[in-house]
Design a protein around this motif. Structure first.
Motif, PDB file in Angstrom:
ATOM      1  N   SER A 157     -10.961   7.043   1.250  1.00 46.40           N
ATOM      2  CA  SER A 157     -10.898   7.200  -0.199  1.00 46.40           C
ATOM      3  C   SER A 157     -11.881   8.268  -0.667  1.00 46.40           C
ATOM      4  O   SER A 157     -13.086   8.160  -0.421  1.00 46.40           O
ATOM      5  CB  SER A 157     -11.224   5.868  -0.880  1.00 46.40           C
TER       6      SER A 157
ATOM      7  N   THR B 212     -15.037  -3.322   3.067  1.00 48.09           N
ATOM      8  CA  THR B 212     -13.717  -2.703   3.074  1.00 48.09           C
ATOM      9  C   THR B 212     -12.653  -3.609   2.477  1.00 48.09           C
ATOM     10  O   THR B 212     -12.833  -4.833   2.385  1.00 48.09           O
ATOM     11  CB  THR B 212     -13.304  -2.323   4.507  1.00 48.09           C
ATOM     12  N   LYS B 213     -11.568  -2.999   2.062  1.00 49.31           N
ATOM     13  CA  LYS B 213     -10.417  -3.755   1.586  1.00 49.31           C
ATOM     14  C   LYS B 213      -9.618  -4.268   2.781  1.00 49.31           C
ATOM     15  O   LYS B 213      -9.692  -3.718   3.878  1.00 49.31           O
ATOM     16  CB  LYS B 213      -9.512  -2.856   0.729  1.00 49.31           C
TER      17      LYS B 213
ATOM     18  N   VAL C   8     -14.695   6.727  -2.751  1.00 43.90           N
ATOM     19  CA  VAL C   8     -15.671   6.015  -1.926  1.00 43.90           C
ATOM     20  C   VAL C   8     -16.585   7.002  -1.206  1.00 43.90           C
ATOM     21  O   VAL C   8     -17.811   6.839  -1.172  1.00 43.90           O
ATOM     22  CB  VAL C   8     -14.955   5.094  -0.928  1.00 43.90           C
TER      23      VAL C   8
ATOM     24  N   GLY D  38     -14.458  -0.176  -0.397  1.00 40.50           N
ATOM     25  CA  GLY D  38     -13.261   0.631  -0.278  1.00 40.50           C
ATOM     26  C   GLY D  38     -13.099   1.225   1.104  1.00 40.50           C
ATOM     27  O   GLY D  38     -13.950   1.057   1.991  1.00 40.50           O
ATOM     28  N   SER D  39     -12.001   1.922   1.288  1.00 44.45           N
ATOM     29  CA  SER D  39     -11.657   2.475   2.590  1.00 44.45           C
ATOM     30  C   SER D  39     -12.367   3.798   2.851  1.00 44.45           C
ATOM     31  O   SER D  39     -12.597   4.576   1.915  1.00 44.45           O
ATOM     32  CB  SER D  39     -10.136   2.694   2.668  1.00 44.45           C
TER      33      SER D  39
END
Length: 445
Positions: free
Chosen positions: A139, A99-100, A142, A135-136
């Motif tokens: 998203s 994850t970011k 994603v 990524g989240s």
């Protein structure tokens, strides 16, 4: 009709030196996003922080035989021994999800991506396949990757143990219908059972049809056809359906000519059309690799497929023209059209189905053999364009985004077989994931 479903294991890597609560929040959001996407999960709640815990997780994963794949949530940075110990001891497709995190000017709270990077290097060098995503959970891009992975993993496991019945053999000179039975067993887990056309014909002769009308009540123009051959086509359908049940087959590839028409006296187009509509994959011209591709398309789309020849192109409209001789499933007919009872266009024998196909987003695919005998996947997408029937049988122009000229050059230079599988919906992401999981080289347009 075939219904696709996937069950994915969900595990959690974390190290206590980082922000465990923030990592747990990420893990919970992943669970919620998978639930919203309709993906069933088996959640392994215990966080993995040590090599011993990774090995214990592998035992737990292996005890769940219904899993299709495993998503490892890279909650925080971890050294690569955890993922190596886990991946080396399970036999499931693996996705690692990092994850970011927002910059704070201070210490990295998670350093999740670096953990993924470390694990990816290790797995690649160990020769272990995996999928990485960053990524989240909220998203769309994603989630597209995650759901495609989950559906592909489900498809690959679903294929294992499937049985294709080969009725007859390929017509003379139809080398594209050749296949490597051992390779299909090794890479896909598919077995092929050989059955003779004489078995079909003998059983068909015994099928009594007191009233043909219930079988053909949606077709226009039946009264204008030769009724003995039309009845034989319906008998062939009933015989094939009974043999499929007797032999517990999941799909069939049928030598549709010349013996069906020259020897038996009825075309099998009607039977193939109807079987596909009933959720039994049915390919013509003894095309076993085509049937495998249709199985995948049916699983991913929960619809019937259209097995077709590519018969031309319209460069100005950027369209490829797909056609076949009357085996199209009625469920794929263009809205507002009246399917017509016809004869096989070349052999002039009933019963074939004449109608144009419906429009909309489509995927064009083909499990193909190269000149070395290795399996590969031909893949592209486009938009089906509704038109009047272009040729006797079934037709669909497909507008593609790339160059028609380059696509035709690719097909000819690569030696792609003459049958293509048209599946409704843009399923290219799922097909790409399947190719990755099965080690298939991809040829795309």
């Amino acid at each position: 009709m075939i219904k696709s479903s996937s069950k994915i294991g969900l595990a959690f890597f974390v190290r206590p030196q980082f922000d465990v609560d923030l990592a747990k929040n990420f893990f919970n959001k992943v669970q919620d996003s998978l639930k919203e996407a309709g993906i069933a999960t088996q959640v392994f709640e215990l966080p993995v922080s040590t090599d011993a815990e990774a090995l214990s997780l592998a035992e737990s994963v292996n005890s769940h035989q219904d899993l299709h794949g495993l998503i490892v949530v890279q909650g925080t940075f971890c050294d690569a021994s955890l993922i190596l110990n886990l991946a080396s001891n399970i036999n499931l497709p693996i996705m690692i999800w990092a994850t970011k995190e927002q910059p704070t000017g201070g210490r990295l709270s998670l350093n999740s991506f670096c953990g993924l990077n470390l694990g990816a290097h290790t797995l690649v060098n160990a020769g272990i396949k995996f999928k990485g995503v960053y990524g989240s959970p909220g998203s769309p891009a994603v989630m597209k990757k995650v759901t495609s992975f989950a559906r592909a993993a489900g498809a690959v496991k679903w294929l294992k143990g499937k049985r294709i019945g080969l009725f007859g053999h390929r017509p003379s000179g139809y080398y594209p219908s050749n296949f490597n039975e051992i390779l299909l067993r090794k890479q896909f887990g598919i077995t092929v059972e050989y059955l003779s056309l004489s078995e079909v014909f003998s059983l068909a002769q015994k099928m009594e049809i007191k009233d043909i009308q219930p079988f053909i009540n949606t077709l226009v123009g039946v009264e204008g056809l030769e009724m003995v051959s039309t009845s034989k086509s319906v008998q062939a359908y009933l015989a094939l359906k009974e043999l499929i049940a007797q032999k517990a087959l999941d799909a069939v590839a049928v030598e549709c000519w010349p013996e069906f028409m020259a020897g038996f006296g009825g075309a099998v187009c009607y039977a193939l059309s109807r079987l596909n509509d009933e959720g039994i994959v049915a390919a013509c011209e003894a095309d076993v690799n085509g049937a495998v591709t249709m199985l995948l398309g049916s699983y991913l789309s929960s619809q019937a497929n259209f097995i077709a020849d590519l018969v031309g192109a319209e460069e100005e409209q950027n369209q490829l023209i797909f056609w076949h001789c009357g085996n199209g499933p009625l469920s794929l007919a263009a809205p507002g059209t009246n399917p017509v009872a016809g004869v096989h266009p070349n052999r002039k024998t009933p019963l074939a189905m004449y109608f144009p196909l419906k429009g909309g987003p489509v995927t064009v695919s083909r499990l193909s053999s190269d000149h070395n005998g290795n399996l590969r996947l031909f893949l592209g997408s486009g938009t089906g364009i509704e038109t009047d029937l272009l040729y006797s049988g079934n037709s669909l122009p497909i507008q593609i985004s790339g160059s028609v000229e380059e696509t035709l050059d690719t097909i000819l230079c690569e030696g792609i077989e003459h049958h293509y599988i048209v599946t409704y919906g843009d399923l290219t992401s799922e097909f790409r994931e399947i190719a990755e999981l099965l080690g298939l080289r991809m040829i795309t347009f």
